[in-house]
Motif scaffolding. Structure first.
Motif, PDB file in Angstrom:
ATOM      1  N   PHE A 126       0.802  -1.297  -0.044  1.00  0.00           N
ATOM      2  CA  PHE A 126       0.067  -0.060  -0.064  1.00  0.00           C
ATOM      3  C   PHE A 126       0.958   1.284   0.069  1.00  0.00           C
ATOM      4  O   PHE A 126       1.810   1.365   0.516  1.00  0.00           O
ATOM      5  N   ASN A 127       0.369   2.156  -0.835  1.00  0.00           N
ATOM      6  CA  ASN A 127       1.066   3.363  -0.999  1.00  0.00           C
ATOM      7  C   ASN A 127       1.331   4.137   0.423  1.00  0.00           C
ATOM      8  O   ASN A 127       0.424   4.381   1.081  1.00  0.00           O
ATOM      9  N   ALA A 128       2.439   4.456   0.870  1.00  0.00           N
ATOM     10  CA  ALA A 128       2.480   5.344   2.248  1.00  0.00           C
ATOM     11  C   ALA A 128       1.857   6.543   2.290  1.00  0.00           C
ATOM     12  O   ALA A 128       1.546   6.924   3.429  1.00  0.00           O
ATOM     13  N   ALA A 129       1.682   7.253   1.048  1.00  0.00           N
ATOM     14  CA  ALA A 129       0.931   8.479   1.250  1.00  0.00           C
ATOM     15  C   ALA A 129      -0.795   8.553   1.077  1.00  0.00           C
ATOM     16  O   ALA A 129      -1.415   9.502   1.293  1.00  0.00           O
ATOM     17  N   ASP A 130      -1.237   7.190   0.825  1.00  0.00           N
ATOM     18  CA  ASP A 130      -2.464   7.235   0.842  1.00  0.00           C
ATOM     19  C   ASP A 130      -3.074   6.867   2.164  1.00  0.00           C
ATOM     20  O   ASP A 130      -2.424   6.167   3.151  1.00  0.00           O
ATOM     21  N   THR A 131      -4.252   7.131   2.339  1.00  0.00           N
ATOM     22  CA  THR A 131      -4.974   6.907   3.674  1.00  0.00           C
ATOM     23  C   THR A 131      -5.726   5.462   3.496  1.00  0.00           C
ATOM     24  O   THR A 131      -6.488   5.118   2.773  1.00  0.00           O
ATOM     25  N   MET A 132      -5.480   4.574   4.841  1.00  0.00           N
ATOM     26  CA  MET A 132      -6.159   3.349   4.802  1.00  0.00           C
ATOM     27  C   MET A 132      -7.526   3.550   5.290  1.00  0.00           C
ATOM     28  O   MET A 132      -7.733   3.964   6.293  1.00  0.00           O
ATOM     29  N   THR A 133      -8.389   2.936   4.600  1.00  0.00           N
ATOM     30  CA  THR A 133      -9.843   3.163   4.890  1.00  0.00           C
ATOM     31  C   THR A 133     -10.785   1.839   4.603  1.00  0.00           C
ATOM     32  O   THR A 133     -10.211   0.774   4.024  1.00  0.00           O
ATOM     33  N   GLU A 134     -11.587   1.683   5.536  1.00  0.00           N
ATOM     34  CA  GLU A 134     -12.399   0.438   5.452  1.00  0.00           C
ATOM     35  C   GLU A 134     -13.023   0.110   4.241  1.00  0.00           C
ATOM     36  O   GLU A 134     -13.372  -1.041   3.881  1.00  0.00           O
ATOM     37  N   LYS A 135     -13.265   1.322   3.505  1.00  0.00           N
ATOM     38  CA  LYS A 135     -13.864   1.047   2.093  1.00  0.00           C
ATOM     39  C   LYS A 135     -12.880   0.248   1.246  1.00  0.00           C
ATOM     40  O   LYS A 135     -13.519  -0.453   0.313  1.00  0.00           O
ATOM     41  N   GLU A 136     -11.670   0.991   1.252  1.00  0.00           N
ATOM     42  CA  GLU A 136     -10.522  -0.002   0.510  1.00  0.00           C
ATOM     43  C   GLU A 136     -10.576  -1.595   0.726  1.00  0.00           C
ATOM     44  O   GLU A 136     -10.366  -2.463   0.119  1.00  0.00           O
ATOM     45  N   ALA A 163     -16.836  -0.455   4.900  1.00  0.00           N
ATOM     46  CA  ALA A 163     -16.501  -1.836   4.199  1.00  0.00           C
ATOM     47  C   ALA A 163     -17.740  -2.363   3.400  1.00  0.00           C
ATOM     48  O   ALA A 163     -17.409  -2.934   2.124  1.00  0.00           O
ATOM     49  N   ALA A 164     -18.879  -2.175   3.921  1.00  0.00           N
ATOM     50  CA  ALA A 164     -20.100  -2.229   2.926  1.00  0.00           C
ATOM     51  C   ALA A 164     -20.108  -1.545   1.636  1.00  0.00           C
ATOM     52  O   ALA A 164     -20.499  -1.996   0.894  1.00  0.00           O
ATOM     53  N   GLN A 165     -19.690  -0.435   1.863  1.00  0.00           N
ATOM     54  CA  GLN A 165     -19.882   0.659   0.636  1.00  0.00           C
ATOM     55  C   GLN A 165     -18.746   0.325  -0.419  1.00  0.00           C
ATOM     56  O   GLN A 165     -18.894   0.308  -1.519  1.00  0.00           O
ATOM     57  N   GLY A 166     -17.633  -0.161   0.245  1.00  0.00           N
ATOM     58  CA  GLY A 166     -16.463  -0.845  -0.886  1.00  0.00           C
ATOM     59  C   GLY A 166     -16.940  -2.019  -1.256  1.00  0.00           C
ATOM     60  O   GLY A 166     -16.738  -2.061  -2.984  1.00  0.00           O
TER      61      GLY A 166
END
Length: 303
Positions: A126-136, A163-166
């Motif tokens: 995972f890219n260090a500049a990106d935000t970890m989200t439950e959608k991902e 998570a459901a949205q993802g």
């Protein structure tokens, strides 16, 4: 056995040697269980062969930003998916997002311009500049299950429905634009929301006027919310014992709620013991049995 415990460094070194094999074994085992769940659904002859799952994630950060974000300092997160179609409740998928890479730090210290996760020997995904989200996490979960021809019908999540949205977004964009994934809240977080709503509700001035201080009144409000949460759970459990048919439970639940409302007002004439655990008799009514009311100081005359 009187054995000397190995050093942590030795344990880590041994784990690193077999870590790859363990990952392969775990993923193979989850695929076998996911296929067993899909076959069990197919044998039942239902029209919709999609699975119902529960999804939740855990990350290495105690700093919360806002809903939909994993926290500003999160560098690793793991998401587990458990099925709800069988009594075994198998774990059928696991997603790991990792920003950490010691190889990149070693190469950068020697003048190499590398970027994770695109260089050789990178341990992150995972890219260090990106935000970890439950959608991902939900997107990757849906992708992993879709590779096994398994689609999701209902998703049970906590208060963060990312998570459901993802899963919904991946299903519509990559599989079928008309397919709907339904999000269901879990009972623990749903009950907590009910307590918070009761705490924030605007009550009449006379409802808690007998308390001497505002702190005592706020405590009574909190206990009232917890009591309502507990009583609703008792009503649902009792109705399920009588009949597990959802339609009949819904019809009975409406009358049970009306009886509970009048019971909180001090009138137990509509109460039924085998449904809302109150028969109106002193010593065997809800006011006598409720742990929350006994500690709140609320008078028996009702609200």
């Amino acid at each position: 056995m009187d054995m000397v415990s190995p050093h942590l460094t030795s344990l880590q070194r041994i784990t690193n040697k077999v870590g790859g094999e363990l990952v392969v074994y775990n993923h193979r085992d989850m695929r076998i269980k996911a296929r067993a769940v899909a076959n069990a659904i197919k044998m039942r002859g239902v029209t919709d062969e999609r699975v119902n799952v529960q999804v939740d994630g855990r990350y290495n950060s105690q700093t919360y930003g806002r809903r939909g974000e994993m926290g500003l300092s999160a560098t690793q997160v793991v998401s587990f998916t458990r099925e709800d179609n069988t009594d075994y409740k198998f774990c059928i998928d696991m997603v790991v997002l990792d920003k950490l890479c010691s190889t990149a730090q070693w190469l950068k210290g020697r003048g190499y311009n590398v970027r994770c996760p695109d260089h050789a020997g990178c341990s992150s995904n995972f890219n260090a500049a990106d935000t970890m989200t439950e959608k991902e996490l939900g997107k990757r979960t849906a992708e992993n299950l879709a590779m096994q021809n398994i689609l999701v019908n209902h998703v049970t999540t906590d208060g963060d429905a990312g998570a459901a949205q993802g899963i919904q977004e991946y299903t519509r964009n990559c599989i079928n634009p008309n397919m709907t994934v339904t999000r269901l809240p879990d009972r623990s977080h749903l009950g907590a929301v009910q307590v918070r709503h009761c705490r924030k509700a605007e009550f009449t001035d006379s409802m808690f006027a007998h308390f001497e201080s505002k702190a005592q009144a706020n405590r009574a409000k909190n206990l009232l919310g917890r009591d309502i949460q507990y009583r609703c759970a008792v009503i649902v459990q009792n109705l399920y014992k009588i009949s597990n048919n959802v339609s009949s439970m819904t019809e009975s639940y409406t009358s049970a709620i009306q009886a509970a409302i009048t019971c909180y007002g001090g009138d137990c004439s509509r109460c039924t013991y085998n449904i809302d655990a109150c028969n109106g008799k002193p010593g065997n009514d809800w006011w006598s049995k409720s742990t929350f009311f006994r500690g709140s100081g609320q008078p028996r005359s009702g609200f």
